[in-house]
Every structure is written in structure tokens, then in C-alpha cells.
Design an enzyme around this catalytic site. Structure first.
Site, PDB file in Angstrom:
ATOM      1  N   GLY A 144     -14.817 -12.136   4.685  1.00  0.00           N
ATOM      2  CA  GLY A 144     -15.265 -11.879   5.840  1.00  0.00           C
ATOM      3  C   GLY A 144     -16.450 -13.186   6.210  1.00  0.00           C
ATOM      4  O   GLY A 144     -17.313 -12.822   7.115  1.00  0.00           O
ATOM      5  N   HIS A 150     -10.580  -2.791  -3.817  1.00  0.00           N
ATOM      6  CA  HIS A 150     -11.235  -3.844  -2.939  1.00  0.00           C
ATOM      7  C   HIS A 150     -12.618  -3.773  -2.953  1.00  0.00           C
ATOM      8  O   HIS A 150     -13.247  -2.728  -3.108  1.00  0.00           O
ATOM      9  CB  HIS A 150     -10.595  -3.633  -1.446  1.00  0.00           C
ATOM     10  N   GLY A 161      -7.739 -10.690   5.589  1.00  0.00           N
ATOM     11  CA  GLY A 161      -8.301  -9.860   6.357  1.00  0.00           C
ATOM     12  C   GLY A 161      -8.454 -10.068   7.751  1.00  0.00           C
ATOM     13  O   GLY A 161      -7.647  -9.771   8.454  1.00  0.00           O
ATOM     14  N   GLY A 162      -9.577 -10.676   8.255  1.00  0.00           N
ATOM     15  CA  GLY A 162      -9.885 -10.876   9.719  1.00  0.00           C
ATOM     16  C   GLY A 162      -8.803 -11.724  10.276  1.00  0.00           C
ATOM     17  O   GLY A 162      -8.197 -11.382  11.477  1.00  0.00           O
ATOM     18  N   GLU A 180     -14.960  -4.063  -0.968  1.00  0.00           N
ATOM     19  CA  GLU A 180     -15.604  -3.105   0.105  1.00  0.00           C
ATOM     20  C   GLU A 180     -15.591  -1.733  -0.429  1.00  0.00           C
ATOM     21  O   GLU A 180     -16.493  -0.932   0.050  1.00  0.00           O
ATOM     22  CB  GLU A 180     -15.045  -3.300   1.513  1.00  0.00           C
ATOM     23  N   ASN A 200      -4.551  -7.204   5.468  1.00  0.00           N
ATOM     24  CA  ASN A 200      -5.444  -5.982   5.283  1.00  0.00           C
ATOM     25  C   ASN A 200      -6.292  -5.807   6.759  1.00  0.00           C
ATOM     26  O   ASN A 200      -7.211  -6.361   6.913  1.00  0.00           O
ATOM     27  CB  ASN A 200      -6.383  -6.155   4.321  1.00  0.00           C
ATOM     28  N   TRP A 201      -5.866  -4.682   7.461  1.00  0.00           N
ATOM     29  CA  TRP A 201      -6.599  -4.404   8.733  1.00  0.00           C
ATOM     30  C   TRP A 201      -7.565  -3.749   8.721  1.00  0.00           C
ATOM     31  O   TRP A 201      -8.404  -3.570   9.877  1.00  0.00           O
ATOM     32  CB  TRP A 201      -5.320  -3.771   9.683  1.00  0.00           C
ATOM     33  N   LYS A 202      -8.046  -3.437   7.582  1.00  0.00           N
ATOM     34  CA  LYS A 202      -9.294  -2.572   7.385  1.00  0.00           C
ATOM     35  C   LYS A 202      -9.723  -1.611   8.301  1.00  0.00           C
ATOM     36  O   LYS A 202      -8.471  -0.786   8.608  1.00  0.00           O
ATOM     37  CB  LYS A 202     -10.388  -3.675   7.245  1.00  0.00           C
ATOM     38  N   GLU A 207     -10.333 -12.146  -5.080  1.00  0.00           N
ATOM     39  CA  GLU A 207     -11.236 -12.164  -3.947  1.00  0.00           C
ATOM     40  C   GLU A 207     -12.733 -12.328  -4.195  1.00  0.00           C
ATOM     41  O   GLU A 207     -13.372 -11.290  -4.379  1.00  0.00           O
ATOM     42  CB  GLU A 207     -11.012 -10.898  -3.205  1.00  0.00           C
ATOM     43  N   SER A 215     -11.587 -15.231   3.590  1.00  0.00           N
ATOM     44  CA  SER A 215     -11.687 -16.078   4.701  1.00  0.00           C
ATOM     45  C   SER A 215     -10.445 -17.210   4.591  1.00  0.00           C
ATOM     46  O   SER A 215     -10.559 -18.186   5.001  1.00  0.00           O
ATOM     47  CB  SER A 215     -12.970 -16.910   4.713  1.00  0.00           C
TER      48      SER A 215
HETATM   49  C1  PEP Z   1     -10.062  -8.747   2.660  1.00  0.00           C
HETATM   50  O1  PEP Z   1     -10.549  -7.958   3.398  1.00  0.00           O
HETATM   51  O2  PEP Z   1      -9.439  -8.642   1.497  1.00  0.00           O
HETATM   52  C2  PEP Z   1     -10.512 -10.226   3.093  1.00  0.00           C
HETATM   53  C3  PEP Z   1     -10.254 -11.195   1.938  1.00  0.00           C
HETATM   54  O3  PEP Z   1     -10.830 -10.519   4.052  1.00  0.00           O
HETATM   55  P1  PEP Z   1     -11.235 -11.795   4.882  1.00  0.00           P
HETATM   56  O4  PEP Z   1      -9.842 -12.424   4.890  1.00  0.00           O
HETATM   57  O5  PEP Z   1     -11.483 -11.436   6.460  1.00  0.00           O
HETATM   58  O6  PEP Z   1     -12.054 -12.690   4.366  1.00  0.00           O
END
Ligand code: PEP
Length: 259
Positions: free
Chosen positions: A173, A95, A234-235, A97, A9-11, A167, A213
Site C-alpha cells: 500500500g 497477512h 491489494g489496491g 495487516e 485482496n479487496w481488503k 509481501e 504495490s
Molecule cells: C496486499 O494487501 O496484500 C497488498 C499487496 O496490497 P497493495 O497491492 O495495495 O500493496
């Protein structure tokens, strides 16, 4: 046997130039991943360019959200036919966010999920508790409410086509991942609910990913849990080498399970 699935997930990250470079790095580094399915979800502005780079290869394209109507006066929104046209076969829904920042309700998430299924895209329904909810002992109540509302009115055959992602909000994050035991506990609970909402057989086929994470360093222990069918990243998906590292660990586990 559930094939491990790793989704990036590049957000809201990356210019077009950066997205092209990342997609090319993934294409070149993951020519024939065995025992794992891989999806990336770039920002809307990069979908078409990334699609061109990935077409014909094993990495599939997804979107981070969608509108539930096919067209209309919805300024700033993107419809499912538009996503399908640029090659998206997957879309994240719910999600945390978007729940928090955009105020997306369980009802809206359900509309999106049903519209995706109706149009042949795979929804990835995200659920998870906040730190406060976990402290108060409300983890199972929260994820159960999100799952039941997200899948309301969805039949067994359609549930079978859905992917879930657990999640925990406190892990997204933050650099603090859920322990494999914590992830397995909640994911096992979600699978139990799927048995009730669909059937025991269907529940055994639905993939439940863990997200929060995930990095190449912790992917192996998380993915080794039988209840963890892959990762939503994500990251660590913004760097080709670190994402490839996670995919390789998932592939190793997926291939070993088949042998
Ligand atoms: C996400 O955006 O779904 C996520 C899990 O982010 P991260 O891996 O950065 O925690």
C-alpha cells in the site's frame, strides 16, 4: 512448470453494490484467461453475492482470513465450513495487516493454515519483513521464522497444496514495490527452505507470489522473474481494468513459458 496465480485482496473496501459491479467487470473482462489462475478475496459481506456472479466462470473465490475452529462461541468470526459453503476455495493467512492490527501470532496462523488444509481449502501463507527489519539485515531471519512457524507440523503432501506470498510490509500500500531482484532473492530463499521442510521436488511445485504495490505498470518485470509465480494484489485489484491488466501480463508470461 508453475501456472502463474494472481489474487486480488479487496481488503475492507466496497459496498455490496460496488463489489457486485467489480465482480461483474472482472467476469466480463476475463472470460477465458489462458495460462493463469485468478482468485479474488472480497470482504465477508460480499462473498455470497460475488460467488453468484463468478460461479461457472474461471475466476475463483477466496477469503481474507478465517477462524480455525469449525463452529463455536467466537463472536465476530467466520469458520472454514461457512466460507466453503459460499464457494471459497482459497483463504489468505498471516497477512501483515492481520499480524499487526489483530495481533495474529505465528501459532494462530499455523492453526488456521492446518485447518484450511484439513478442510480442502488452499491457504495462501503471507510472510514479509518490515522496513526496520530490512534495514537491520533481518529480512531472511524474519521470513524464515514466519515460514517455519506457519508450516509447523504440516507434511510434505500438504505443503504441496499450499501457496506462499512474499509481501514485504514496507511495500504494501505504499506505492514502493520490491525490485524484481529483491523479490527473487527472498523468494529463492523461501524455496530453499521448502526443499528442507518438504522435499526438493515439492519445493519446485509450490507457487510463491509477490505482493506489495503491484500494478499493471510494474507487473511484467516482477512476474518475469522465474522465482515470482504470480502476484497478490491489494489496491490495484479494486479497479477491474487495472486488475485485468495485471492478469493479462501474468497470462502472457504463463503462456510463453508453456510454449
Ligand atoms: C496486499 O494487501 O496484500 C497488498 C499487496 O496490497 P497493495 O497491492 O495495495 O500493496
Amino acid at each position: 512448470m508453475r501456472t502463474p496465480l494472481v489474487i486480488g485482496n479487496w481488503k475492507m473496501h466496497g459496498t455490496l453494490v460496488e463489489a457486485r459491479a467489480l465482480a461483474a467487470g472482472l467476469r466480463d473482462g476475463l472470460k477465458r484467461p489462458r495460462g493463469v489462475q485468478v482468485v479474488v478475496c472480497p470482504p465477508f459481506t460480499s462473498l455470497a453475492a460475488v460467488s453468484e456472479i463468478l460461479t461457472g466462470g474461471p475466476i475463483q473465490l477466496g477469503a481474507q482470513t478465517c477462524h480455525h475452529e469449525a463452529a463455536g462461541a467466537h463472536t465476530g468470526e467466520i469458520s472454514i465450513p461457512m466460507l466453503a459453503e459460499v464457494g471459497c476455495r482459497w483463504t489468505l493467512v498471516g497477512h501483515s495487516e492481520r499480524r499487526k492490527e489483530m495481533g495474529e501470532s505465528d501459532q494462530l496462523i499455523n492453526l488456521k493454515l492446518r485447518a484450511l488444509l484439513a478442510q480442502g481449502l488452499t491457504p495462501v501463507l503471507c510472510v514479509g519483513e518490515t522496513a526496520e527489519e530490512r534495514r537491520q539485515g533481518l529480512t531472511f531471519t524474519t521470513v524464515e521464522g514466519q515460514l517455519r512457524a506457519g508450516l509447523a507440523g504440516v507434511g510434505t503432501d500438504e505443503i504441496a497444496k499450499t501457496v506462499l506470498a512474499y509481501e514485504p510490509v514496507w511495500a504494501i500500500g505504499t506505492g514502493v514495490n520490491a525490485s524484481p531482484t529483491q523479490a527473487a532473492e527472498v523468494q529463492g530463499y523461501l524455496r530453499g527452505l521448502l526443499s528442507e521442510l518438504a522435499s526438493k521436488e515439492t519445493a519446485q511445485t509450490v507457487r510463491i507470489l509477490y505482493g506489495g504495490s503491484v500494478k499493471a505498470e510494474n507487473a511484467e518485470v516482477l512476474l518475469a522473474e522465474p522465482e515470482v509465480d504470480g502476484a497478490l494484489v491489494g489496491g490495484a485489484s479494486l479497479n477491474a481494468q487495472s486488475f485485468i491488466g495485471i492478469v493479462r501480463k501474468a497470462a502472457r508470461i504463463g503462456t510463453a513459458a508453456k510454449e
